[in-house]
Design an enzyme around this catalytic site. Sequence first.
Site, short mmCIF file in Angstrom:
data_model
loop_
_atom_site.label_atom_id
_atom_site.label_comp_id
_atom_site.label_asym_id
_atom_site.label_seq_id
_atom_site.Cartn_x
_atom_site.Cartn_y
_atom_site.Cartn_z
N HIS A 192 0.81 -1.23 0.00
CA HIS A 192 0.00 0.00 0.00
C HIS A 192 0.84 1.28 0.00
O HIS A 192 0.30 2.37 -0.11
CB HIS A 192 -0.96 0.03 1.19
CG HIS A 192 -0.28 0.29 2.50
ND1 HIS A 192 0.46 -0.64 3.14
CD2 HIS A 192 -0.21 1.40 3.25
CE1 HIS A 192 0.94 -0.14 4.25
NE2 HIS A 192 0.56 1.11 4.35
C1 UD1 Z 1 -2.49 5.18 5.74
C2 UD1 Z 1 -1.22 5.67 6.45
C3 UD1 Z 1 -0.16 4.60 6.40
C4 UD1 Z 1 -0.69 3.28 6.92
C5 UD1 Z 1 -1.93 2.92 6.13
C6 UD1 Z 1 -2.52 1.61 6.56
C7 UD1 Z 1 -0.70 8.08 6.37
C8 UD1 Z 1 0.14 9.10 5.71
N1 UD1 Z 1 -0.67 6.87 5.80
O1 UD1 Z 1 -2.17 5.01 4.36
O2 UD1 Z 1 0.96 5.00 7.21
O3 UD1 Z 1 0.31 2.30 6.80
O4 UD1 Z 1 -2.89 3.96 6.30
O5 UD1 Z 1 -3.58 1.23 5.69
O6 UD1 Z 1 -1.37 8.37 7.34
N2 UD1 Z 1 -9.38 4.76 1.28
C9 UD1 Z 1 -10.52 4.00 1.19
N3 UD1 Z 1 -11.19 3.72 2.34
C10 UD1 Z 1 -10.78 4.14 3.56
C11 UD1 Z 1 -9.61 4.94 3.64
C12 UD1 Z 1 -8.93 5.21 2.49
O7 UD1 Z 1 -10.94 3.59 0.12
O8 UD1 Z 1 -11.43 3.83 4.58
C13 UD1 Z 1 -8.63 5.04 0.03
C14 UD1 Z 1 -8.92 6.43 -0.46
O9 UD1 Z 1 -8.95 6.39 -1.83
C15 UD1 Z 1 -7.70 7.22 -0.01
C16 UD1 Z 1 -6.60 6.16 -0.06
O10 UD1 Z 1 -7.24 4.93 0.28
O11 UD1 Z 1 -7.47 8.30 -0.80
C17 UD1 Z 1 -5.48 6.40 0.87
O12 UD1 Z 1 -5.95 6.53 2.23
P1 UD1 Z 1 -5.05 7.34 3.30
O13 UD1 Z 1 -5.66 7.24 4.65
O14 UD1 Z 1 -4.76 8.69 2.78
O15 UD1 Z 1 -3.67 6.57 3.27
P2 UD1 Z 1 -3.31 5.02 3.28
O16 UD1 Z 1 -2.67 4.68 1.98
O17 UD1 Z 1 -4.47 4.18 3.73
#
Ligand code: UD1
Length: 383
Positions: free
Chosen positions: A224
């Site tokens: 991820h």
């Molecule tokens: C976040 C953390 C990372 C952690 C990871 C675990 C930061 C900078 N990154 O990364 O350290 O290892 O979580 O999973 O805080 N999305 C969904 N559903 C959700 C949440 C997110 O579909 O419930 C999708 C969205 O398109 C979003 C993308 O995932 O834009 C990224 O989510 P985000 O929370 O920004 O970062 P992660 O890659 O999940």
Amino acid sequence: MRTLLLVAGARPNFMKLAPLLRLLRATPPTAEGHQAVRAVFVHTGQHYDHALSGNFLQQLHMPLPDYHLAVGSGSHAEQTAAAMVAFERVCLAERPHLVVVVGDVNSTLACTLAAAKLGVPVAHVEAGLRSFDRRMPEEVNRVATDALSELLFVTEQSGVDNLMAEGKRPEQVHLVGNVMIDTLVEQLALLEQPPPANQPHYPGMPRPGASPPCPGPYAVITLHRPSNVDQPVRLQQIVQALAQLARRLPVFFPMHPRTRRQLEGQALLPMLAAAGVRLLPPLGYAEFLTLWKDAALVLTDSGGLQEETTYLGVPCLTLRENTERPVTLTHGTNRLVPGGAADILAQALAVLESGPVVGHTPPPWWDGRTAPRIVQHLLAWEP
Ligand code: UD1
């Protein structure tokens, strides 16, 4: 009575917070019969899908959050700013004595910043870890959170050394072990018990339980990190390696939503499916533990999984140039693989040829009893 705000925002936070919240809420009253501490659970809502959030709260037997801030997704600045604004309101309403944050996600930093600006002390669980790679958003979060934290709970000796080098005072820093391993130990025991009859499960996956998901050796991959999934060339290299690996043994791939989106965008999913890679949705804690605990090989870019595989002695290849968790390399089963498809495949085959790990012991203090040590410090702490 003291009020503590405990913050979680994203998937890897819940397993760190669950044992702390439970113990703090079970703290006996003082000699005068007063409640010693009020532990308030704040969920920022950085992760909001059931698969990444609600499912974890349920499986880890966590209470419903007292506050849900519904921050959601966005750019780093948007997400951090939204969490700061919402968390500041909670701090003003609750007037906490201490804020407890865990890990290194955007919510960790946002709530630390908001608390520190209000003069509320912060305790950071999983402090001191450093990849020394500021291109990683988590490294920025770790450095800034630790700079502003008053109390620092550390999982491994490297964290103590890093914090000392950054000028922290020895009395602020406590090497307590790894609270995520407390959750792992507890959940492993639960897998031995028969699951509830009506428990849902994913197609192609067995119900959570003690038995492996398929006979014979198999591999598990999770991805991820933006450095892997948001870089088209890098993602193609990893997919090539997985497609070749899947010809040798079953490969299970539970996909983070960010990763699925990128694979779909680059039309790489059909290549994985054609090679027989078993594509799965993001799994709950118990389903995922069932999958990786008996794997012959785990490939990942997760921080937590490097530590969990080290604890159980499962071979792990980390598809990154560096790790902020060096004890997993020196005492554990982790190996870094920075190279492309050929490097990934060669290292994976070498692990499979060398067979199961023998004579393995977990790193110091990773004993399933870290939460009581942290709670003891939290209760004894004087501002
Ligand atoms: C976040 C953390 C990372 C952690 C990871 C675990 C930061 C900078 N990154 O990364 O350290 O290892 O979580 O999973 O805080 N999305 C969904 N559903 C959700 C949440 C997110 O579909 O419930 C999708 C969205 O398109 C979003 C993308 O995932 O834009 C990224 O989510 P985000 O929370 O920004 O970062 P992660 O890659 O999940």
